[in-house]
Design a protein around this motif. Sequence first.
Motif, PDB file in Angstrom:
ATOM      1  N   THR A 108      29.897  31.015   7.275  1.00 19.66           N
ATOM      2  CA  THR A 108      30.919  31.197   8.308  1.00 19.66           C
ATOM      3  C   THR A 108      30.507  30.527   9.605  1.00 19.66           C
ATOM      4  OG1 THR A 108      29.981  33.333   8.924  1.00 19.66           O
ATOM      5  CG2 THR A 108      31.800  33.341   7.342  1.00 19.66           C
ATOM      6  N   ALA A 109      29.219  30.424   9.852  1.00 22.20           N
ATOM      7  CA  ALA A 109      28.776  29.763  11.075  1.00 22.20           C
ATOM      8  C   ALA A 109      29.030  28.253  10.984  1.00 22.20           C
ATOM      9  CB  ALA A 109      27.300  30.019  11.321  1.00 22.20           C
ATOM     10  N   LEU A 110      28.947  27.704   9.796  1.00 22.23           N
ATOM     11  CA  LEU A 110      29.177  26.276   9.644  1.00 22.23           C
ATOM     12  C   LEU A 110      30.661  25.931   9.728  1.00 22.23           C
ATOM     13  CD1 LEU A 110      26.720  25.395   6.754  1.00 22.23           C
ATOM     14  CD2 LEU A 110      26.456  24.898   9.173  1.00 22.23           C
ATOM     15  N   ALA A 111      31.500  26.717   9.113  1.00 16.40           N
ATOM     16  CA  ALA A 111      32.937  26.436   9.104  1.00 16.40           C
ATOM     17  C   ALA A 111      33.640  27.425  10.018  1.00 16.40           C
ATOM     18  CB  ALA A 111      33.476  26.528   7.690  1.00 16.40           C
ATOM     19  N   GLN A 112      33.641  27.112  11.302  1.00 16.04           N
ATOM     20  CA  GLN A 112      34.286  28.003  12.254  1.00 16.04           C
ATOM     21  C   GLN A 112      35.767  27.701  12.391  1.00 16.04           C
ATOM     22  OE1 GLN A 112      32.076  27.503  15.840  1.00 16.04           O
ATOM     23  NE2 GLN A 112      30.223  28.424  15.004  1.00 16.04           N
ATOM     24  N   TRP A 113      36.182  26.531  12.007  1.00 17.44           N
ATOM     25  CA  TRP A 113      37.579  26.136  12.089  1.00 17.44           C
ATOM     26  C   TRP A 113      38.141  26.005  10.679  1.00 17.44           C
ATOM     27  CZ3 TRP A 113      40.337  25.501  16.566  1.00 17.44           C
ATOM     28  CH2 TRP A 113      39.609  25.449  17.745  1.00 17.44           C
ATOM     29  N   GLN A 114      39.397  26.386  10.547  1.00 17.28           N
ATOM     30  CA  GLN A 114      40.079  26.255   9.267  1.00 17.28           C
ATOM     31  C   GLN A 114      41.530  25.907   9.579  1.00 17.28           C
ATOM     32  OE1 GLN A 114      40.056  29.899   7.054  1.00 17.28           O
ATOM     33  NE2 GLN A 114      40.854  28.971   5.213  1.00 17.28           N
ATOM     34  N   TRP A 115      42.050  24.848   8.926  1.00 20.72           N
ATOM     35  CA  TRP A 115      43.429  24.446   9.151  1.00 20.72           C
ATOM     36  C   TRP A 115      43.976  23.748   7.921  1.00 20.72           C
ATOM     37  CZ3 TRP A 115      39.326  21.835  11.330  1.00 20.72           C
ATOM     38  CH2 TRP A 115      39.224  20.492  11.049  1.00 20.72           C
ATOM     39  N   ILE A 116      45.257  23.517   7.930  1.00 20.03           N
ATOM     40  CA  ILE A 116      45.919  22.786   6.849  1.00 20.03           C
ATOM     41  C   ILE A 116      46.262  21.411   7.396  1.00 20.03           C
ATOM     42  CG2 ILE A 116      47.933  22.699   5.344  1.00 20.03           C
ATOM     43  CD1 ILE A 116      47.971  25.758   5.417  1.00 20.03           C
ATOM     44  N   ASP A 117      45.776  20.375   6.716  1.00 17.48           N
ATOM     45  CA  ASP A 117      46.010  19.019   7.220  1.00 17.48           C
ATOM     46  C   ASP A 117      47.415  18.535   6.857  1.00 17.48           C
ATOM     47  OD1 ASP A 117      45.849  18.401   4.553  1.00 17.48           O
ATOM     48  OD2 ASP A 117      44.173  17.005   4.731  1.00 17.48           O
ATOM     49  N   LYS A 118      47.728  17.304   7.253  1.00 13.73           N
ATOM     50  CA  LYS A 118      49.081  16.781   7.048  1.00 13.73           C
ATOM     51  C   LYS A 118      49.424  16.580   5.581  1.00 13.73           C
ATOM     52  CE  LYS A 118      47.332  12.164   7.935  1.00 13.73           C
ATOM     53  NZ  LYS A 118      47.309  11.089   8.873  1.00 13.73           N
ATOM     54  N   ASP A 119      48.406  16.559   4.691  1.00 19.49           N
ATOM     55  CA  ASP A 119      48.645  16.426   3.251  1.00 19.49           C
ATOM     56  C   ASP A 119      48.731  17.781   2.562  1.00 19.49           C
ATOM     57  OD1 ASP A 119      48.597  13.668   3.477  1.00 19.49           O
ATOM     58  OD2 ASP A 119      46.412  13.606   3.246  1.00 19.49           O
ATOM     59  N   GLY A 120      48.617  18.869   3.321  1.00 18.98           N
ATOM     60  CA  GLY A 120      48.741  20.201   2.748  1.00 18.98           C
ATOM     61  C   GLY A 120      47.442  20.776   2.199  1.00 18.98           C
ATOM     62  N   ARG A 121      46.301  20.143   2.479  1.00 18.32           N
ATOM     63  CA  ARG A 121      45.022  20.637   1.995  1.00 18.32           C
ATOM     64  C   ARG A 121      44.346  21.486   3.062  1.00 18.32           C
ATOM     65  NH1 ARG A 121      42.986  14.829   0.154  1.00 18.32           N
ATOM     66  NH2 ARG A 121      43.705  14.526   2.252  1.00 18.32           N
ATOM     67  N   LYS A 122      43.612  22.506   2.630  1.00 17.58           N
ATOM     68  CA  LYS A 122      42.854  23.343   3.551  1.00 17.58           C
ATOM     69  C   LYS A 122      41.585  22.606   3.945  1.00 17.58           C
ATOM     70  CE  LYS A 122      43.694  28.190   3.001  1.00 17.58           C
ATOM     71  NZ  LYS A 122      43.287  29.449   2.443  1.00 17.58           N
ATOM     72  N   VAL A 123      41.315  22.588   5.250  1.00 21.20           N
ATOM     73  CA  VAL A 123      40.130  21.914   5.762  1.00 21.20           C
ATOM     74  C   VAL A 123      39.271  22.936   6.483  1.00 21.20           C
ATOM     75  CG1 VAL A 123      39.303  20.091   7.288  1.00 21.20           C
ATOM     76  CG2 VAL A 123      41.438  19.785   6.042  1.00 21.20           C
ATOM     77  N   TYR A 124      37.964  22.931   6.188  1.00 15.85           N
ATOM     78  CA  TYR A 124      36.991  23.782   6.860  1.00 15.85           C
ATOM     79  C   TYR A 124      36.067  22.864   7.640  1.00 15.85           C
ATOM     80  CZ  TYR A 124      38.496  27.131   3.322  1.00 15.85           C
ATOM     81  OH  TYR A 124      39.229  27.954   2.519  1.00 15.85           O
ATOM     82  N   SER A 125      35.792  23.221   8.907  1.00 15.34           N
ATOM     83  CA  SER A 125      34.937  22.353   9.706  1.00 15.34           C
ATOM     84  C   SER A 125      34.284  23.138  10.828  1.00 15.34           C
ATOM     85  CB  SER A 125      35.768  21.218  10.296  1.00 15.34           C
ATOM     86  OG  SER A 125      34.958  20.392  11.123  1.00 15.34           O
ATOM     87  N   ASP A 126      33.220  22.570  11.371  1.00 14.46           N
ATOM     88  CA  ASP A 126      32.595  23.148  12.545  1.00 14.46           C
ATOM     89  C   ASP A 126      33.151  22.498  13.811  1.00 14.46           C
ATOM     90  OD1 ASP A 126      31.466  20.703  12.075  1.00 14.46           O
ATOM     91  OD2 ASP A 126      29.469  21.283  12.747  1.00 14.46           O
ATOM     92  N   ARG A 127      34.063  21.580  13.650  1.00 15.09           N
ATOM     93  CA  ARG A 127      34.710  20.910  14.788  1.00 15.09           C
ATOM     94  C   ARG A 127      36.189  21.260  14.806  1.00 15.09           C
ATOM     95  NH1 ARG A 127      31.967  14.950  14.582  1.00 15.09           N
ATOM     96  NH2 ARG A 127      29.840  15.699  14.760  1.00 15.09           N
ATOM     97  N   SER A 128      36.766  21.138  15.972  1.00 19.72           N
ATOM     98  CA  SER A 128      38.187  21.464  16.101  1.00 19.72           C
ATOM     99  C   SER A 128      39.027  20.438  15.348  1.00 19.72           C
ATOM    100  CB  SER A 128      38.584  21.488  17.576  1.00 19.72           C
ATOM    101  OG  SER A 128      38.396  20.224  18.150  1.00 19.72           O
TER     102      SER A 128
END
Length: 179
Positions: free
Chosen positions: A22-42
């Motif tokens: 959870t510390a590594l993937a603080q951000w979670q969003w759905i990109d323009k292709d509909g895939r879930k993205v996990y990242s430590d950056r906004s």
Amino acid sequence: MDFKLVSRTLILAVAGSAFSVTALAQWQWIDKDGRKVYSDRSPPADIPEKNILKMPRGAKVAAQPTAKEDAVATPGAAASAPVAKNDPNAPKLTGKDPQLEAKKKQAEEEEAAKKQANEEKVAKAKAENCDRSKKAVNSFQSGQRITVTNSKGEREYMDDSAKAAEVKRLQGIIETDCK
């Protein structure tokens, strides 16, 4: 007693690994292709706020800055930050590396030059073969006696059947090389 120590270690290891994920993937969003993205950056600025599923505490989704504001805020970051699509002052991104394209073009030109040089070399060799074959056929058809050197180094005169076979071979060379 060993069992308690092992279970405590196991619990701490599982908790530690869950925390590190959870510390590594603080951000979670759905990109323009509909895939879930996990990242430590906004997420990129083109992701709408409704598609952001998770963000760190206290973080706010920044409004999309214009290219001029972004350049003023961080002079070196203007090239790496996303630029609004409708901005007339925005540099046009082609998705191509000009240096790579130049190297590729130069390599293609060099290969074309090598190919052309090779074709010229082959054409010159064919022209020489053609001339030699024509001269040899004229010599064979002149009626003169033709000598050849055998494997012992002795001179021998060609008989009529050997002359005819050689003329036939030379005619084949003339047909292929004298076009």
